[in-house]
Write an enzyme that holds these catalytic residues in place. Structure first.
Site, PDB file in Angstrom:
ATOM      1  N   HIS A   1       1.304  10.939  14.576  1.00 22.68           N
ATOM      2  CA  HIS A   1       0.834   9.566  14.382  1.00 22.68           C
ATOM      3  C   HIS A   1      -0.354   9.331  15.309  1.00 22.68           C
ATOM      4  CE1 HIS A   1       0.522   5.475  13.494  1.00 22.68           C
ATOM      5  NE2 HIS A   1       1.791   5.117  13.529  1.00 22.68           N
TER       6      HIS A   1
ATOM      7  N   HIS B   1       2.488   5.445   4.762  1.00 22.71           N
ATOM      8  CA  HIS B   1       2.396   5.341   6.221  1.00 22.71           C
ATOM      9  C   HIS B   1       3.304   6.405   6.842  1.00 22.71           C
ATOM     10  CE1 HIS B   1       1.418   3.462   9.977  1.00 22.71           C
ATOM     11  NE2 HIS B   1       2.676   3.130  10.246  1.00 22.71           N
TER      12      HIS B   1
ATOM     13  N   CYS C   1      -1.273   0.278  14.701  1.00 20.92           N
ATOM     14  CA  CYS C   1      -1.424   1.458  13.851  1.00 20.92           C
ATOM     15  C   CYS C   1      -2.178   1.169  12.555  1.00 20.92           C
ATOM     16  CB  CYS C   1      -0.056   2.037  13.509  1.00 20.92           C
ATOM     17  SG  CYS C   1       1.007   2.258  14.934  1.00 20.92           S
TER      18      CYS C   1
ATOM     19  N   PHE D   1       3.021  -1.952  14.292  1.00 25.20           N
ATOM     20  CA  PHE D   1       3.646  -2.840  15.260  1.00 25.20           C
ATOM     21  C   PHE D   1       2.922  -4.189  15.213  1.00 25.20           C
ATOM     22  CE2 PHE D   1       5.445   0.395  18.588  1.00 25.20           C
ATOM     23  CZ  PHE D   1       6.318   0.872  17.627  1.00 25.20           C
TER      24      PHE D   1
ATOM     25  N   GLU E   1       9.591   1.557   3.497  1.00 32.60           N
ATOM     26  CA  GLU E   1       8.459   1.950   2.660  1.00 32.60           C
ATOM     27  C   GLU E   1       8.923   2.626   1.376  1.00 32.60           C
ATOM     28  OE1 GLU E   1       4.032   3.924   3.213  1.00 32.60           O
ATOM     29  OE2 GLU E   1       5.620   4.501   4.607  1.00 32.60           O
TER      30      GLU E   1
ATOM     31  N   LYS F   1       1.271  12.306   8.347  1.00 26.41           N
ATOM     32  CA  LYS F   1       1.742  12.329   9.731  1.00 26.41           C
ATOM     33  C   LYS F   1       2.703  13.481   9.998  1.00 26.41           C
ATOM     34  CE  LYS F   1       1.009   7.379  10.498  1.00 26.41           C
ATOM     35  NZ  LYS F   1       0.475   7.058   9.149  1.00 26.41           N
TER      36      LYS F   1
END
Length: 425
Positions: A338, A304, A164, A397, A315, A333
């Site tokens: 996403h 994110h 990502c 990831f 975060e 998002k």
């Protein structure tokens, strides 16, 4: 290598997203703060049957020509976005020195639909039924390769795969190519198109996706107390980067500066973020150091914000700890879902538009900022704010953390007071 100049400018932007396939439609969609998630016919019968798709555009017609038959969907998205970005920059392959033009396009998965289709062909008809086009349609670097062909770009062509964070990694690498003097123009970004039963089932099986099947539009809920996973999307975002001095010399229009980029790795778990936020913090600190900013000079953070319980908690703690002055925070998002490898590049475009337009889009599906996080989350409606400096987070990831530092472009340079020494972050 000796670094050439100090300022890298964004001079062109192109995107194809679930919220719109042009800059104004995209911005309007973000500012409306309404999710684009819908049930998808191709996902019918699965435990998660919804996502955020690029609809309302005929990609083959938009691209034109006979070469579209060899392109997977993620390649078509990237090529259309790249063409638009180059046009926005006022550049043309007919007029540039292609040997000095690079292409860096991050991809997470590649042509998974072509792979699945050909596995079925192999099972049903044997080896002769497998398409000879499978490899060029499947390989993740096909996007970078096809864009380079279309743009006649003969400089470095790279296809970073950092899940990502791939789109953000591409922009960081592009910045390096310019500052190292290896390119004069770099077309960079990310693309992904994996709204397929196989990939959606895989993400759902690992518990990453929201299970709000009764309310797809309310499913992507960054930073909400009841968030339960992300909503998968697709799209592409491409930016044209040049050294600012070169852009100005040719009469170009710098839209913002990519002032810094930082990367670091959790080395913690294949899919879960390090709960301490150590790798993410190192990436933020590195981006601030490259940009020459103090933490208190950051006006805005594009989070994110996946709406997964672990990512958002990590975060939020990171932002609150590093930036006690409470910069505004948004998370696209909620609207876009996403978009995986494309997300870092698409959200970099969102940051540039925030710098240019003096507004921060709200987070979809968040009625009020939860007190538990202590963040200045933008909710409800767009917030008017003159933003000089923004950070865009991408945490992926594999433990890949990439942070981009984007600064408002001023022809006369930043105010002298802004040229401070970076404190320890």
């Amino acid at each position: 290598m000796t670094r050439v100049g100090t300022d890298v400018a964004v001079t062109g932007m192109g995107l194809v997203t679930p919220a719109g396939a042009d800059e104004d439609a995209f911005w309007d969609g973000l500012c409306a703060g309404v999710s684009t998630a819908r049930r998808r016919e191709e996902l019918a019968g699965l435990p998660v049957d919804f996502g955020c798709a690029v609809d309302g555009i005929d990609l083959d017609a938009a691209i034109g020509g006979r070469s579209v038959w060899r392109m997977a969907r993620f390649v078509k998205l990237a090529l259309l976005a790249a063409r638009r970005a180059v046009a926005d920059a006022g550049l043309s392959p007919d007029r540039w020195d292609g040997d000095r033009v690079g292409v860096v396009l991050g991809v997470g998965v590649g042509g998974v639909s072509a792979l699945v289709d050909n596995v079925r062909r192999l099972d049903g008809g044997g080896a002769e039924a497998v398409s000879p086009l499978l490899v060029p349609m499947m390989m993740p670097n096909a996007a970078a390769g096809e864009v380079a062909i279309a743009l006649r770009a003969h400089g470095p062509s790279l296809a970073p795969a950092t899940a990502c964070a791939s789109g953000a990694t591409a922009l960081a690498l592009a910045r390096d190519l310019l500052l190292d003097g290896r390119c004069d123009v770099v077309v960079a970004g990310g693309t992904d198109a994996v709204l397929t039963p196989l990939v959606v089932s895989a993400f759902a099986g690992m518990g990453a996706l929201s299970r709000r099947t009764g309310d797809p539009a309310g499913a992507s809920r960054p930073f909400a107390a009841d968030r339960d996973g992300f909503v998968i999307g697709e799209g592409a975002g491409v930016l044209v980067l040049e050294r600012a001095a070169d852009a100005l010399a040719r009469g170009g229009r710098p839209r913002a500066l990519l002032a810094g980029a930082g990367s670091a790795t959790d080395a913690h778990h294949p899919t879960a973020p390090d709960p301490s936020g150590g790798g993410a913090r190192k990436a933020v600190t590195a981006a601030l150091r490259e940009a020459g900013w103090r933490p208190d000079q950051v006006d805005h953070v594009n989070a994110h914000g996946t709406a997964t319980p672990l990512n958002d908690a990590m975060e939020a703690a990171l932002i609150a700890g590093l930036f006690p002055h409470r910069p505004s925070v948004t998370a696209p998002k909620g609207v876009l879902g996403h978009t995986l490898a494309a997300s870092g590049a698409i959200e970099a475009v969102a940051c540039v538009l925030t710098l240019e337009r003096g507004a921060v889009p709200p987070i979809a599906n968040l009625g009020a900022a939860p007190g538990e996080f202590g963040l200045d989350l933008v909710v409800g409606e767009p917030r008017a704010q003159e933003v000089e400096r923004a950070l865009s987070h991408s945490f992926a990831f594999g433990g890949h953390n990439v942070v981009l530092a984007l600064q408002r472009f001023r022809a006369d340079g930043p105010p002298p007071a802004d040229r401070g020494v970076l404190d320890n972050a």
